[in-house]
Design an enzyme around this catalytic site. Structure first.
Site, mmCIF file in Angstrom:
data_model
loop_
_atom_site.group_PDB
_atom_site.id
_atom_site.type_symbol
_atom_site.label_atom_id
_atom_site.label_comp_id
_atom_site.label_asym_id
_atom_site.label_seq_id
_atom_site.Cartn_x
_atom_site.Cartn_y
_atom_site.Cartn_z
ATOM 1 C CE LYS A 159 4.434 5.390 1.223
ATOM 2 N NZ LYS A 159 5.718 4.664 1.348
ATOM 3 N NE ARG A 165 13.735 0.383 0.807
ATOM 4 C CZ ARG A 165 13.042 0.159 1.894
ATOM 5 N NH1 ARG A 165 12.084 -0.722 1.881
ATOM 6 N NH2 ARG A 165 13.307 0.799 2.992
ATOM 7 N N PRO A 194 0.813 -1.216 0.000
ATOM 8 C CG PRO A 194 -0.813 -1.575 1.614
ATOM 9 C CD PRO A 194 0.486 -2.094 1.120
ATOM 10 C CD GLU A 195 4.278 2.406 -3.409
ATOM 11 O OE1 GLU A 195 4.516 3.486 -3.953
ATOM 12 O OE2 GLU A 195 4.778 1.337 -3.773
ATOM 13 N NE ARG A 224 4.951 -10.227 3.541
ATOM 14 C CZ ARG A 224 5.413 -9.848 2.371
ATOM 15 N NH1 ARG A 224 6.302 -8.890 2.301
ATOM 16 N NH2 ARG A 224 4.991 -10.404 1.280
ATOM 17 N NE ARG A 235 18.316 11.978 1.867
ATOM 18 C CZ ARG A 235 17.987 10.696 2.008
ATOM 19 N NH1 ARG A 235 16.736 10.367 2.281
ATOM 20 N NH2 ARG A 235 18.881 9.746 1.859
#
Length: 287
Positions: free
Chosen positions: A58, A274, A2-3, A126, A169
């Site tokens: 989210k 990732r 889920p995003e 999970r 960043r």
DNA sequence: AACTACTCCTGGAGGC
DNA sequence: TGCCTCCAGGAGTAGT
């Protein structure tokens, strides 16, 4: 996983059916998912009425009467379903178990029942999901603590604003920066891959290396990916494998498949730990 | 500042 | 068929 589009999809469903409904029962079968303010318990929700269903990044925000708010993060495998008394069901989030599988599932950890017989079920294989029960007045401070950047779905977000956020960043790699919720809120692994592909940017580029045009393309790519995700009610990715619908997603979870633009096989690599999918021709590796 | 590794956890996929 | 290992990843934290 889920995003933002997955959470927004279920938020819209819930917003259509929950406000005005009174809670008649709450059952939490996995207590560790809940972090409640001292003195609060989920049973406090019984008798309260849903006032609003919101979202930030989210996080799904359920506001109840009685100064109660439930804040839900679905993390990797959270799924929320609303089922009416007649059995009609709307689901959002992770597509395992299947949205039409019998409920409650063995991984259904929370069931909230309403006065019309409808139920809200949180299922999470999970068990990474998080529930927080706080006073409604504490929600703004809770969100402030997260230090979220602008919402990726906010139409007011401009290329200049995105550039300013990315500069925080400037020398890091683009993909981890886009996954940083304090830079831009709501993106996860899938949509970042799709946005970078759309903008023809390699995930190892740095924000400092982006031209103004490239930043604008990146914002377009983010919106394009989110729009397609929303239109589909979220992309279906199970165990890292995509099940494309109408050609989306275009690269994530599709190693070896031809790039939709140039036909070059999509490559899977790792960036920042990732799984990362890209077209090696459309997204040239930075020097 | 940036990056890596590890943690939470289960189940699906692939190898043999 | 079945066991084993690997892998998926949001986000926090610790170590380099």
């Amino acid at each position: 996983m889920p995003e933002l589009p997955e959470v927004e999809t279920i938020r819209r469903h819930l917003e259509a059916v929950l406000p005005g409904r009174r809670v008649t029962a709450v059952e939490l079968r996995l207590p560790k998912l809940l972090r409640a303010e001292p003195g609060r318990a989920l049973s406090d929700l019984v008798g309260q009425v849903v006032l609003a269903v919101g979202r930030r990044a989210k996080l799904l925000l359920l506001d109840f009467s009685g100064d109660q708010s439930l804040v839900i993060h679905l993390k990797l495998t959270g799924q929320i379903c609303h089922q009416t008394v007649s059995g009609e069901r709307r689901c959002g989030g992770h597509p395992v178990p299947a949205f039409d599988a019998p409920l409650p599932h063995k991984s259904t950890h929370l069931t909230v029942t309403f006065d019309d017989g409808g139920t809200l079920l949180l299922t999470d294989i999970r068990q990474f999901g998080q529930l927080r029960l706080v006073s409604s007045g504490a929600v703004p401070a809770l969100l402030a603590d997260e230090n979220y950047g602008p919402d990726a779905f906010d139409p007011a977000l401009t290329p200049g604003m995105l550039a300013a956020q990315l500069r925080r960043r400037a020398n890091a790699r683009l993909k981890p920066v886009l996954l940083d919720q304090t830079v831009i809120a709501g993106l996860g692994n899938i949509y970042v891959d799709e946005a970078l592909y759309s903008a023809r940017l390699h995930p190892l580029r740095t924000p400092a290396s982006l031209s103004a045009d490239e930043t604008a393309c990146l914002l377009d790519g983010i919106r394009d990916a989110l729009d397609h995700g929303l239109r589909q009610g979220g992309f279906t990715i199970v165990n890292g494998r995509a099940r494309p619908l109408d050609g989306y997603p275009r690269v994530h979870g599709l190693a070896g498949a031809p790039c939709p633009r140039c036909g070059t096989p999509v490559v899977k690599t790792t960036v920042g730990g990732r799984g990362t999918y890209l077209c090696p021709r459309c997204q040239p590796t930075p020097a």
